[in-house]
Design an enzyme around this catalytic site. Structure first.
Site, mmCIF file in Angstrom:
data_model
loop_
_atom_site.group_PDB
_atom_site.id
_atom_site.type_symbol
_atom_site.label_atom_id
_atom_site.label_comp_id
_atom_site.label_asym_id
_atom_site.label_seq_id
_atom_site.Cartn_x
_atom_site.Cartn_y
_atom_site.Cartn_z
ATOM 1 C CB CYS A 45 -0.880 -0.004 1.252
ATOM 2 S SG CYS A 45 -1.946 1.440 1.409
ATOM 3 C CG HIS A 49 -5.482 -2.312 -1.156
ATOM 4 N ND1 HIS A 49 -4.464 -2.888 -0.434
ATOM 5 C CD2 HIS A 49 -5.306 -0.966 -1.040
ATOM 6 C CE1 HIS A 49 -3.716 -1.935 0.109
ATOM 7 N NE2 HIS A 49 -4.202 -0.762 -0.250
ATOM 8 C CD GLU A 50 -6.531 1.266 -3.926
ATOM 9 O OE1 GLU A 50 -6.682 2.199 -3.104
ATOM 10 O OE2 GLU A 50 -5.437 0.682 -4.067
ATOM 11 C CG HIS A 86 -7.416 2.667 1.024
ATOM 12 N ND1 HIS A 86 -6.712 3.077 2.145
ATOM 13 C CD2 HIS A 86 -6.499 2.052 0.222
ATOM 14 C CE1 HIS A 86 -5.441 2.713 2.014
ATOM 15 N NE2 HIS A 86 -5.282 2.091 0.861
HETATM 16 CO CO CO Z 1 -3.613 1.216 -0.034
#
Ligand code: CO
Length: 165
Positions: A90, A132-133, A136
């Site tokens: 990341c 993953h995004e 976030h």
């Molecule tokens: Co990230």
């Protein structure tokens, strides 16, 4: 744009839906694309550039000569298939790579900058980046998914961070 590093609070906040695609949103998306490409990222979420809109950028052709970045607004993962575990990093945690369990395939619904509804089905690295995004935007970080075997590695990284602060 500067990439926000852990443990800045904005990384733990939940981003809000984009209801109107204003010039602010356009400019933000454009700067995020540039920032992601400059940093060799596969994806970048708004929280990482200190913004709390539900926007992320994904490069659909990671590792290839010609990138294909897309702007994803108000994403929704509607379908997931096949468990898979692989190494993940990341941009907000420079130098940290952890094995993270994800789904190998995802179906994503989102809006593009022209307010069109888009559906993509993808697998492998791009599917991993999408998950993953997406996390976030909900204030969830890849360290939250760390497996037992990488926990010590993570603790070491965090204790080094604490020494720097
Ligand atoms: Co990230």
């Amino acid at each position: 744009m500067t990439i926000i590093k852990y443990p800045e609070a904005v990384l733990r906040q939940k981003a809000k839906s984009v209801n109107r695609i204003t010039s602010e949103i356009f400019n933000l998306a454009e700067s995020m694309i540039t920032t992601m490409l400059e940093n060799d990222g596969v994806g970048l979420a708004a929280n990482q550039v200190n913004s709390l809109w539900r926007i992320f950028i994904i490069n659909l052709r990671p590792g290839e000569d010609k990138p294909e970045p897309i702007v994803v607004l108000n994403p929704l993962i509607v379908k997931t298939e096949e468990d898979v575990e692989d190494e993940e990093g990341c941009l907000s945690f420079p130098g940290l790579y952890l094995n993270v369990p994800r789904f190998n395939k995802v179906t994503l619904h989102y809006q593009n900058l022209y307010n069109e509804k888009v559906i993509i089905e993808t697998s492998g690295l791009v599917a991993r980046a999408i998950q993953h995004e997406y996390d976030h935007l909900n204030g969830v970080l890849f360290i939250d998914h760390v497996t037992e075997k990488d926990r010590e590695k993570l603790n070491q990284y965090l204790s080094n961070l604490n020494k720097q602060i």
